[in-house]
Design a protein around this motif. Structure first.
Motif, PDB file in Angstrom:
ATOM      1  N   ASP A   1       0.849  -1.193   0.000  1.00 34.26           N
ATOM      2  CA  ASP A   1       0.000   0.000   0.000  1.00 34.26           C
ATOM      3  C   ASP A   1       0.887   1.247   0.000  1.00 34.26           C
ATOM      4  O   ASP A   1       1.725   1.410   0.893  1.00 34.26           O
ATOM      5  CB  ASP A   1      -0.878  -0.019   1.254  1.00 34.26           C
ATOM      6  N   PRO A   2       0.748   2.138  -0.996  1.00 33.70           N
ATOM      7  CA  PRO A   2       1.591   3.344  -1.036  1.00 33.70           C
ATOM      8  C   PRO A   2       1.543   4.155   0.252  1.00 33.70           C
ATOM      9  O   PRO A   2       2.533   4.782   0.637  1.00 33.70           O
ATOM     10  CB  PRO A   2       1.021   4.132  -2.215  1.00 33.70           C
ATOM     11  N   SER A   3       0.394   4.130   0.927  1.00 32.37           N
ATOM     12  CA  SER A   3       0.283   4.890   2.186  1.00 32.37           C
ATOM     13  C   SER A   3       1.071   4.244   3.311  1.00 32.37           C
ATOM     14  O   SER A   3       1.308   4.868   4.347  1.00 32.37           O
ATOM     15  CB  SER A   3      -1.187   5.019   2.597  1.00 32.37           C
ATOM     16  N   GLU A   4       1.471   2.979   3.122  1.00 31.52           N
ATOM     17  CA  GLU A   4       2.237   2.252   4.130  1.00 31.52           C
ATOM     18  C   GLU A   4       3.672   2.012   3.680  1.00 31.52           C
ATOM     19  O   GLU A   4       4.373   1.163   4.239  1.00 31.52           O
ATOM     20  CB  GLU A   4       1.560   0.901   4.421  1.00 31.52           C
ATOM     21  N   THR A   5       4.104   2.741   2.670  1.00 29.14           N
ATOM     22  CA  THR A   5       5.447   2.582   2.112  1.00 29.14           C
ATOM     23  C   THR A   5       6.175   3.919   2.100  1.00 29.14           C
ATOM     24  O   THR A   5       5.568   4.952   1.794  1.00 29.14           O
ATOM     25  CB  THR A   5       5.383   2.026   0.679  1.00 29.14           C
TER      26      THR A   5
END
Length: 294
Positions: free
Chosen positions: A190-194
């Protein structure tokens, strides 16, 4: 402690490859490396649970200092891996490390799946009829201890290799599928978690500067802003030294490194060096670990 800042860009052609762990002796028929040690299952968030790394292949020995593991998974749910590599040469001086947050529950699942995929003592992966291929090592920290296997030519062997039995081929396929799953998990987070990995310390691997071939344009020199080089020699025969920077020293070094590439000549006390910048991962401590071979 001051943390290293900024997005770290990966080099297209690494100057040095990491050599962080000592090679254990082979055990079991046909298994290049299979070991188990009595270490406790990780309890702290910075403790390693799963790691995938590559070594060997058609690489000169003096180029095996400085490589990063392909994937490192930690108890608190972080997965650290290298991000996109710019298609330029020479590449940026700083590697592009990314953190993907997968959560502690997923880590426990990956730990179990590693042993199911053959990361345990006695698994026979055989030795295929492939020359100069890299060795893939997968390590998992379990309640029974740290277990590790190293498999030659995991992805390079042919399906009908005459040196491999059907059970060996099945074992290799299971491990390859597990490594592929980890790779896909790291790439598809997930981009929000990377985001970029912010290391607390940076190892600086320095070797004497060698003038590049005539086909390579001259690179501007940069004055070294950190502690004295080359530091402690990891391998006197190769003249590769190592020094660790952190805090205010790291801030100054990073500022300079962002202007550099892999072939930048660094000047210090009348000498010139080529430098590999190696962010230390959460489970890594200083330069001593780079003295062995993975």
């Amino acid at each position: 402690m001051t943390r290293l800042r900024g997005t770290l860009m990966a080099a297209a052609v690494p100057l040095f490859l990491l050599a962080a762990c000592a090679q254990p002796s082979a055990t079991g028929a046909g298994a290049p490396d299979s070991r188990e040690s009595a270490s406790p299952y990780p309890q702290g968030g910075d403790e390693l649970v799963v790691r995938v790394e590559s070594s060997g292949g058609f690489v000169p020995p003096d180029r095996t200092v400085g490589t990063l593991p392909a994937i490192s998974v930690y108890a608190d749910g972080r997965m650290i891996t290298e991000g996109p590599v710019p298609a330029i040469y020479p590449g940026p001086a700083l590697p592009n490390l990314q953190v993907v947050k997968i959560g502690p529950d997923k880590v426990q699942q990956l730990r179990k799946e590693a042993t199911d995929a053959g990361v345990r003592p006695g698994t026979d992966f055989g030795r295929p009829n492939v020359a100069d291929a890299p060795t893939t090592r997968v390590t998992v920290n379990t309640a029974q201890g740290t277990q590790s296997v190293a498999v030659e030519a995991l992805n390079e062997a042919q399906a009908d290799d005459p040196m491999l039995t059907a059970p060996q081929e099945a074992a290799r396929a299971a491990l390859a599928a597990y490594v592929d799953k980890l790779t896909d998990l790291a790439a598809g987070g997930d981009p929000s978690e990377t985001g970029p990995y912010a290391a607390e310390s940076l190892a600086v691997l320095a070797r004497p500067y060698v003038k590049q071939g005539a086909e390579q344009p001259a690179q501007p020199e940069i004055a070294w802003p950190g502690p004295a080089l080359p530091g402690d020699y990891l391998n006197p025969a190769f003249k590769i030294g190592c020094v660790v920077v952190s805090g205010a020293d790291a801030d100054k070094v990073l500022t300079a490194a962002k202007k550099a590439n892999q072939l930048t000549p660094w000047t210090a006390d009348g000498a010139k060096y080529l430098i590999t910048f190696r962010p230390l991962l959460p489970d890594e401590k200083g330069c001593a670990q780079f003295k062995g071979n993975r």
